[in-house]
Design a protein around this motif. Sequence first.
Motif, PDB file in Angstrom:
ATOM      1  N   UNK A   1       9.397   3.460 -19.038  1.00  0.00           N
ATOM      2  CA  UNK A   1      10.538   3.074 -18.182  1.00  0.00           C
ATOM      3  C   UNK A   1      10.110   3.512 -16.725  1.00  0.00           C
ATOM      4  N   UNK A   2      10.907   3.042 -15.979  1.00  0.00           N
ATOM      5  CA  UNK A   2      10.885   3.439 -14.269  1.00  0.00           C
ATOM      6  C   UNK A   2      12.078   3.284 -13.765  1.00  0.00           C
ATOM      7  N   UNK A   3      12.195   3.853 -12.354  1.00  0.00           N
ATOM      8  CA  UNK A   3      13.368   3.672 -11.689  1.00  0.00           C
ATOM      9  C   UNK A   3      12.877   3.082 -10.511  1.00  0.00           C
ATOM     10  N   UNK A   4      13.684   2.281  -9.864  1.00  0.00           N
ATOM     11  CA  UNK A   4      13.372   1.590  -8.696  1.00  0.00           C
ATOM     12  C   UNK A   4      14.131   1.758  -7.402  1.00  0.00           C
ATOM     13  N   UNK A   5      13.533   2.186  -6.475  1.00  0.00           N
ATOM     14  CA  UNK A   5      14.283   2.417  -4.916  1.00  0.00           C
ATOM     15  C   UNK A   5      13.905   1.313  -4.067  1.00  0.00           C
ATOM     16  N   UNK A   6      14.861   0.655  -3.408  1.00  0.00           N
ATOM     17  CA  UNK A   6      14.289  -0.350  -2.413  1.00  0.00           C
ATOM     18  C   UNK A   6      13.898   0.414  -1.373  1.00  0.00           C
ATOM     19  N   UNK A   7      12.923  -0.222  -0.760  1.00  0.00           N
ATOM     20  CA  UNK A   7      12.510   0.508   0.624  1.00  0.00           C
ATOM     21  C   UNK A   7      13.318  -0.153   1.839  1.00  0.00           C
ATOM     22  N   UNK A   8      13.579   0.679   2.533  1.00  0.00           N
ATOM     23  CA  UNK A   8      14.133   0.156   4.184  1.00  0.00           C
ATOM     24  C   UNK A   8      13.081  -0.546   4.867  1.00  0.00           C
ATOM     25  N   UNK A   9      13.340  -1.702   5.360  1.00  0.00           N
ATOM     26  CA  UNK A   9      12.326  -2.279   6.034  1.00  0.00           C
ATOM     27  C   UNK A   9      12.498  -1.788   7.598  1.00  0.00           C
ATOM     28  N   UNK A  10      11.321  -1.676   8.330  1.00  0.00           N
ATOM     29  CA  UNK A  10      11.513  -1.251   9.684  1.00  0.00           C
ATOM     30  C   UNK A  10      10.741  -2.161  10.539  1.00  0.00           C
ATOM     31  N   UNK A  11      11.099  -2.743  11.478  1.00  0.00           N
ATOM     32  CA  UNK A  11      10.668  -3.591  12.363  1.00  0.00           C
ATOM     33  C   UNK A  11       9.487  -2.899  13.035  1.00  0.00           C
TER      34      UNK A  11
ATOM     35  N   UNK B   1      23.393   5.417   2.219  1.00  0.00           N
ATOM     36  CA  UNK B   1      22.709   5.411   0.835  1.00  0.00           C
ATOM     37  C   UNK B   1      21.290   5.040   0.717  1.00  0.00           C
ATOM     38  N   UNK B   2      20.881   4.344   2.016  1.00  0.00           N
ATOM     39  CA  UNK B   2      19.473   3.852   2.188  1.00  0.00           C
ATOM     40  C   UNK B   2      18.674   5.086   2.752  1.00  0.00           C
ATOM     41  N   UNK B   3      19.202   6.025   3.302  1.00  0.00           N
ATOM     42  CA  UNK B   3      18.273   7.049   3.883  1.00  0.00           C
ATOM     43  C   UNK B   3      17.542   7.799   2.991  1.00  0.00           C
ATOM     44  N   UNK B   4      17.605   7.966   1.642  1.00  0.00           N
ATOM     45  CA  UNK B   4      16.507   8.327   0.762  1.00  0.00           C
ATOM     46  C   UNK B   4      15.505   7.525   0.667  1.00  0.00           C
ATOM     47  N   UNK B   5      15.266   6.277   0.983  1.00  0.00           N
ATOM     48  CA  UNK B   5      14.478   5.283   0.791  1.00  0.00           C
ATOM     49  C   UNK B   5      13.538   5.553   2.108  1.00  0.00           C
TER      50      UNK B   5
ATOM     51  N   UNK C   1       0.918  -1.229  -0.091  1.00  0.00           N
ATOM     52  CA  UNK C   1       0.027  -0.060   0.080  1.00  0.00           C
ATOM     53  C   UNK C   1       0.669   1.195   0.205  1.00  0.00           C
ATOM     54  N   UNK C   2       1.760   1.387   0.971  1.00  0.00           N
ATOM     55  CA  UNK C   2       2.659   2.366   0.853  1.00  0.00           C
ATOM     56  C   UNK C   2       3.558   2.701  -0.313  1.00  0.00           C
ATOM     57  N   UNK C   3       3.980   1.631  -0.839  1.00  0.00           N
ATOM     58  CA  UNK C   3       4.728   1.625  -2.006  1.00  0.00           C
ATOM     59  C   UNK C   3       4.066   2.140  -3.345  1.00  0.00           C
ATOM     60  N   UNK C   4       2.850   1.450  -3.316  1.00  0.00           N
ATOM     61  CA  UNK C   4       1.782   1.872  -4.440  1.00  0.00           C
ATOM     62  C   UNK C   4       1.485   3.340  -4.362  1.00  0.00           C
ATOM     63  N   UNK C   5       1.275   3.868  -3.192  1.00  0.00           N
ATOM     64  CA  UNK C   5       0.765   5.338  -2.853  1.00  0.00           C
ATOM     65  C   UNK C   5       1.944   6.209  -3.310  1.00  0.00           C
ATOM     66  N   UNK C   6       3.097   5.710  -3.295  1.00  0.00           N
ATOM     67  CA  UNK C   6       4.298   6.673  -3.555  1.00  0.00           C
ATOM     68  C   UNK C   6       5.036   6.376  -4.797  1.00  0.00           C
ATOM     69  N   UNK C   7       4.442   5.466  -5.474  1.00  0.00           N
ATOM     70  CA  UNK C   7       4.889   4.956  -6.806  1.00  0.00           C
ATOM     71  C   UNK C   7       3.972   5.432  -8.023  1.00  0.00           C
ATOM     72  N   UNK C   8       2.590   5.223  -8.011  1.00  0.00           N
ATOM     73  CA  UNK C   8       1.636   5.234  -8.987  1.00  0.00           C
ATOM     74  C   UNK C   8       0.807   6.654  -9.164  1.00  0.00           C
TER      75      UNK C   8
END
Length: 160
Positions: free
Chosen positions: A112-122, A142-146, A63-70
């Motif tokens: 085309x699109x670009x991919x940014x891996x999200x950082x998992x938070x417990x 480098x993961x801070x932007x995610x 859900x979060x990735x969809x809201x931020x990507x589409x």
Amino acid sequence: MNETIVTVVGNVVTDPQTRMTQSGKVFVTVRIAATERRVHRAAGAWRDGETLYLGVTAWRALAENTANSLGKGEPVIVRGRLRGVEWEKDGQRRTSYEIEAYEIGHDLNRGTTTFAKTRKVSPDREEADVALESADDGGNDPDAAAVAVVTQADRPPTAA
């Protein structure tokens, strides 16, 4: 009970709407449209068929990735469980169909699109802790932007 799993290729017709259940679970709803294309042999040209509109629901990280990507108008591929929803309006029984999404992604046949891996938070850590950790490392992570939350307004405009 058997599930009906579908894969639909189409376009986003509404911007994703982020919501939260009473228990605090994040989900996103979005509508997509899929139009059948067929070759009309007599005319020697492609013709559009009927358009199928479907609601799509995504949960948790998807859900979060969809809201931020589409965004509206973007080509997508959605895979998930098809469900029929019935209700009554003006004394008539109606049915619509929705997909509970397992995967959502851009259709790379059409752009085309670009991919940014999200950082998992417990689950027991707050997002603020993660942001604070990123700030403490002097900005060299480098993961801070995610970790940053991107709103629809922050996304670059899409080509028409």
